[in-house]
Motif scaffolding. Structure first.
Motif, PDB file in Angstrom:
ATOM      1  N   GLU A  18       0.838  -1.207   0.000  1.00  0.00           N
ATOM      2  CA  GLU A  18       0.000   0.000   0.000  1.00  0.00           C
ATOM      3  C   GLU A  18       0.870   1.254   0.000  1.00  0.00           C
ATOM      4  N   ASP A  19       1.953   1.207   0.811  1.00  0.00           N
ATOM      5  CA  ASP A  19       2.868   2.348   0.861  1.00  0.00           C
ATOM      6  C   ASP A  19       3.518   2.575  -0.509  1.00  0.00           C
ATOM      7  N   MET A  20       3.875   1.481  -1.186  1.00  0.00           N
ATOM      8  CA  MET A  20       4.487   1.628  -2.516  1.00  0.00           C
ATOM      9  C   MET A  20       3.506   2.280  -3.487  1.00  0.00           C
ATOM     10  N   LYS A  21       2.240   1.906  -3.345  1.00  0.00           N
ATOM     11  CA  LYS A  21       1.208   2.533  -4.183  1.00  0.00           C
ATOM     12  C   LYS A  21       1.116   4.027  -3.879  1.00  0.00           C
ATOM     13  N   ALA A  22       1.236   4.345  -2.602  1.00  0.00           N
ATOM     14  CA  ALA A  22       1.160   5.761  -2.195  1.00  0.00           C
ATOM     15  C   ALA A  22       2.362   6.546  -2.729  1.00  0.00           C
ATOM     16  N   VAL A  23       3.548   5.938  -2.698  1.00  0.00           N
ATOM     17  CA  VAL A  23       4.745   6.606  -3.239  1.00  0.00           C
ATOM     18  C   VAL A  23       4.558   6.843  -4.734  1.00  0.00           C
ATOM     19  N   LYS A  24       4.024   5.822  -5.392  1.00  0.00           N
ATOM     20  CA  LYS A  24       3.799   5.937  -6.838  1.00  0.00           C
ATOM     21  C   LYS A  24       2.833   7.073  -7.154  1.00  0.00           C
ATOM     22  N   LYS A  25       1.784   7.138  -6.386  1.00  0.00           N
ATOM     23  CA  LYS A  25       0.783   8.199  -6.567  1.00  0.00           C
ATOM     24  C   LYS A  25       1.419   9.574  -6.310  1.00  0.00           C
ATOM     25  N   LEU A  26       2.194   9.651  -5.231  1.00  0.00           N
ATOM     26  CA  LEU A  26       2.838  10.918  -4.880  1.00  0.00           C
ATOM     27  C   LEU A  26       3.829  11.361  -5.958  1.00  0.00           C
ATOM     28  N   SER A  27       4.427  10.390  -6.651  1.00  0.00           N
ATOM     29  CA  SER A  27       5.437  10.713  -7.673  1.00  0.00           C
ATOM     30  C   SER A  27       4.835  11.441  -8.870  1.00  0.00           C
ATOM     31  N   GLU A  28       3.520  11.428  -8.982  1.00  0.00           N
ATOM     32  CA  GLU A  28       2.873  12.151 -10.090  1.00  0.00           C
ATOM     33  C   GLU A  28       3.031  13.659  -9.931  1.00  0.00           C
ATOM     34  N   ASP A  29       3.375  14.086  -8.724  1.00  0.00           N
ATOM     35  CA  ASP A  29       3.588  15.514  -8.464  1.00  0.00           C
ATOM     36  C   ASP A  29       4.859  15.979  -9.181  1.00  0.00           C
ATOM     37  N   ASP A  30       4.750  17.096  -9.890  1.00  0.00           N
ATOM     38  CA  ASP A  30       5.892  17.626 -10.657  1.00  0.00           C
ATOM     39  C   ASP A  30       7.104  17.966  -9.805  1.00  0.00           C
ATOM     40  N   ALA A  31       6.880  18.175  -8.509  1.00  0.00           N
ATOM     41  CA  ALA A  31       7.981  18.555  -7.618  1.00  0.00           C
ATOM     42  C   ALA A  31       8.915  17.383  -7.328  1.00  0.00           C
ATOM     43  N   VAL A  32       8.477  16.163  -7.655  1.00  0.00           N
ATOM     44  CA  VAL A  32       9.272  14.979  -7.312  1.00  0.00           C
ATOM     45  C   VAL A  32      10.348  14.726  -8.366  1.00  0.00           C
ATOM     46  N   VAL A  78      14.887  -7.950   5.196  1.00  0.00           N
ATOM     47  CA  VAL A  78      13.800  -6.970   5.024  1.00  0.00           C
ATOM     48  C   VAL A  78      14.325  -5.729   4.312  1.00  0.00           C
ATOM     49  N   GLN A  79      15.475  -5.239   4.763  1.00  0.00           N
ATOM     50  CA  GLN A  79      16.072  -4.065   4.123  1.00  0.00           C
ATOM     51  C   GLN A  79      16.343  -4.313   2.637  1.00  0.00           C
ATOM     52  N   LYS A  80      16.890  -5.484   2.344  1.00  0.00           N
ATOM     53  CA  LYS A  80      17.239  -5.807   0.952  1.00  0.00           C
ATOM     54  C   LYS A  80      15.998  -5.869   0.073  1.00  0.00           C
ATOM     55  N   GLU A  81      14.956  -6.481   0.633  1.00  0.00           N
ATOM     56  CA  GLU A  81      13.716  -6.614  -0.128  1.00  0.00           C
ATOM     57  C   GLU A  81      13.154  -5.241  -0.517  1.00  0.00           C
ATOM     58  N   TRP A  82      13.119  -4.320   0.451  1.00  0.00           N
ATOM     59  CA  TRP A  82      12.522  -3.007   0.163  1.00  0.00           C
ATOM     60  C   TRP A  82      13.438  -2.096  -0.636  1.00  0.00           C
ATOM     61  N   PHE A  83      14.734  -2.325  -0.526  1.00  0.00           N
ATOM     62  CA  PHE A  83      15.673  -1.591  -1.388  1.00  0.00           C
ATOM     63  C   PHE A  83      15.409  -1.991  -2.851  1.00  0.00           C
ATOM     64  N   ALA A  84      15.357  -3.297  -3.074  1.00  0.00           N
ATOM     65  CA  ALA A  84      15.119  -3.794  -4.438  1.00  0.00           C
ATOM     66  C   ALA A  84      13.755  -3.325  -4.955  1.00  0.00           C
ATOM     67  N   ARG A  85      12.766  -3.400  -4.085  1.00  0.00           N
ATOM     68  CA  ARG A  85      11.398  -3.031  -4.476  1.00  0.00           C
ATOM     69  C   ARG A  85      11.317  -1.545  -4.869  1.00  0.00           C
ATOM     70  N   GLN A  86      12.022  -0.702  -4.122  1.00  0.00           N
ATOM     71  CA  GLN A  86      11.983   0.738  -4.414  1.00  0.00           C
ATOM     72  C   GLN A  86      12.836   1.090  -5.639  1.00  0.00           C
ATOM     73  N   ILE A  87      13.866   0.304  -5.916  1.00  0.00           N
ATOM     74  CA  ILE A  87      14.608   0.508  -7.176  1.00  0.00           C
ATOM     75  C   ILE A  87      13.693   0.159  -8.352  1.00  0.00           C
ATOM     76  N   ALA A  88      12.957  -0.942  -8.214  1.00  0.00           N
ATOM     77  CA  ALA A  88      12.030  -1.339  -9.289  1.00  0.00           C
ATOM     78  C   ALA A  88      11.013  -0.232  -9.544  1.00  0.00           C
ATOM     79  N   LEU A  89      10.544   0.383  -8.460  1.00  0.00           N
ATOM     80  CA  LEU A  89       9.583   1.483  -8.594  1.00  0.00           C
ATOM     81  C   LEU A  89      10.232   2.681  -9.303  1.00  0.00           C
ATOM     82  N   ALA A  90      11.451   2.986  -8.937  1.00  0.00           N
ATOM     83  CA  ALA A  90      12.176   4.100  -9.577  1.00  0.00           C
ATOM     84  C   ALA A  90      12.334   3.854 -11.071  1.00  0.00           C
TER      85      ALA A  90
END
Ligand code: NI
Length: 254
Positions: free
Chosen positions: A73-87, A106-118
Motif C-alpha cells: 500500500e505504501d508503494m502505491k502511495a509513493v507511486k501516486k505521490l510521484s505524479e507531483d511535478d515537484a518529485v 527486510v532491508q534488501k527486499e525493500w531496497f530492491a522493491r523501491q529501485i524497481a519502482l524508480a
C-alpha cells in the motif's frame, strides 16, 4: 550557485526557524535544494516543502531504518505521490547494517522493491548505504538501477568502491565529513574521483562541516564543503560550484 542535493528541512530540528534557515541558505548562495524524505511522512512533507519554497524539489522513499512496517500500500502511495511535478527522485533508500534492525533480508527486499519502482517511474535514486557496500553494489546491479542512475549519498567507503559506483554512472555525494580531521578516507575519494562524479550535500540537520561541527547542520554551511572539495581538487570554488551544479542538474533534470 550551489546545489544542495540532500537536506531534511522537514526535520523537527527546523520547526522553530525553518523559514529563516532556508532564507540564510539562499543568502549563502544555495539556489537548488532536494529535500529528501526518509519515511512516508517525510516524503509527504518533502513534497509540501517543494511547493512552498522556490528552488526546492522532493525525493520520496523510505530509508532502510523504517522498512520493517512497509507495505505494498505504501508503494502505491509513493507511486501516486510521484505524479507531483515537484518529485525528482526516489530516496532515500538503501541498506544500513550499522544497526541490527530491521533484519537485513527486510532491508534488501525493500531496497530492491523501491529501485524497481524508480525504474518504473524513470526517476533517479538517492541511496543511503552504511556498512553494506557489497550488498548495495549487488542489488544495484541485479535490479539494473544504472538504467535510472542516482547518487550514493554521504559516501562512507573507500576509493575502490567509489570507483565501482562511478563506473556504473552513479554520482558520489560528499558532505561535511570531507572537512573533518578524521575524514581522510573521504578526502582521498574526493581527490581520486573526477569532479564530474561528485555531488554536494549537507544531509542537514546531521553532520555539520568544520567549523560548525557538532552543531545543527543546515544548507547554509555548504560553502565550507565546496571550499574543501575545491582545495582537494585544485579548483577554484567557482569552478567547483559550477561543475557540481551541472552534475546535479544532469541527474535530477532541473
Ligand atoms: Ni539523509
Amino acid at each position: 550557485m550551489i546545489y544542495e542535493t540532500h537536506t531534511h528541512f522537514d526535520d523537527k530540528a527546523f520547526d522553530d526557524d525553518r523559514d529563516e534557515a532556508i532564507k540564510r541558505a539562499m543568502e549563502a548562495g544555495v539556489c537548488r535544494f532536494v529535500n529528501v524524505g526518509a519515511s512516508m511522512e517525510g516524503s509527504y512533507a518533502s513534497v509540501e516543502l517543494a511547493h512552498k519554497y522556490p528552488g526546492f524539489s522532493a525525493a520520496i522513499g523510505v530509508h532502510p531504518e523504517y522498512t520493517s512496517k512497509l507495505s505494498e500500500e505504501d508503494m502505491k502511495a509513493v507511486k501516486k505521490l510521484s505524479e507531483d511535478d515537484a518529485v525528482t527522485a526516489i530516496g532515500e533508500i538503501g541498506l544500513d547494517y550499522y544497526w541490527d534492525e530491521p533484519d537485513r533480508a527486510v532491508q534488501k527486499e525493500w531496497f530492491a522493491r523501491q529501485i524497481a519502482l524508480a525504474r518504473e517511474l524513470k526517476l533517479p535514486i538517492i541511496v543511503h548505504s552504511r556498512d553494506a557496500a557489497k550488498d548495495t553494489l549487488d542489488i544495484i546491479k541485479s535490479e539494473k538501477a544504472a538504467d535510472v542512475g542516482g547518487v550514493i549519498h554521504c559516501f562512507s567507503y573507500g576509493i575502490e568502491i567509489a570507483q565501482q559506483f562511478a563506473d556504473m554512472g552513479f554520482f558520489i555525494g560528499i558532505g561535511g565529513v570531507v572537512t573533518f580531521k578524521n575524514g581522510r578516507k573521504l578526502k582521498e575519494v574526493a581527490k581520486a574521483l573526477p569532479i564530474e562524479s561528485i555531488l554536494t550535500e549537507t544531509d542537514s540537520p546531521y553532520l555539520a562541516p568544520v567549523p560548525k561541527r557538532g552543531k545543527r547542520n543546515s544548507s547554509e554551511y555548504l560553502p565550507y564543503i565546496i571550499e574543501e572539495i575545491a582545495t582537494i581538487k585544485g579548483l577554484t570554488t567557482e569552478e567547483t560550484e559550477r561543475i557540481t551544479f551541472e552534475n546535479a542538474v544532469r541527474l535530477f533534470g532541473k
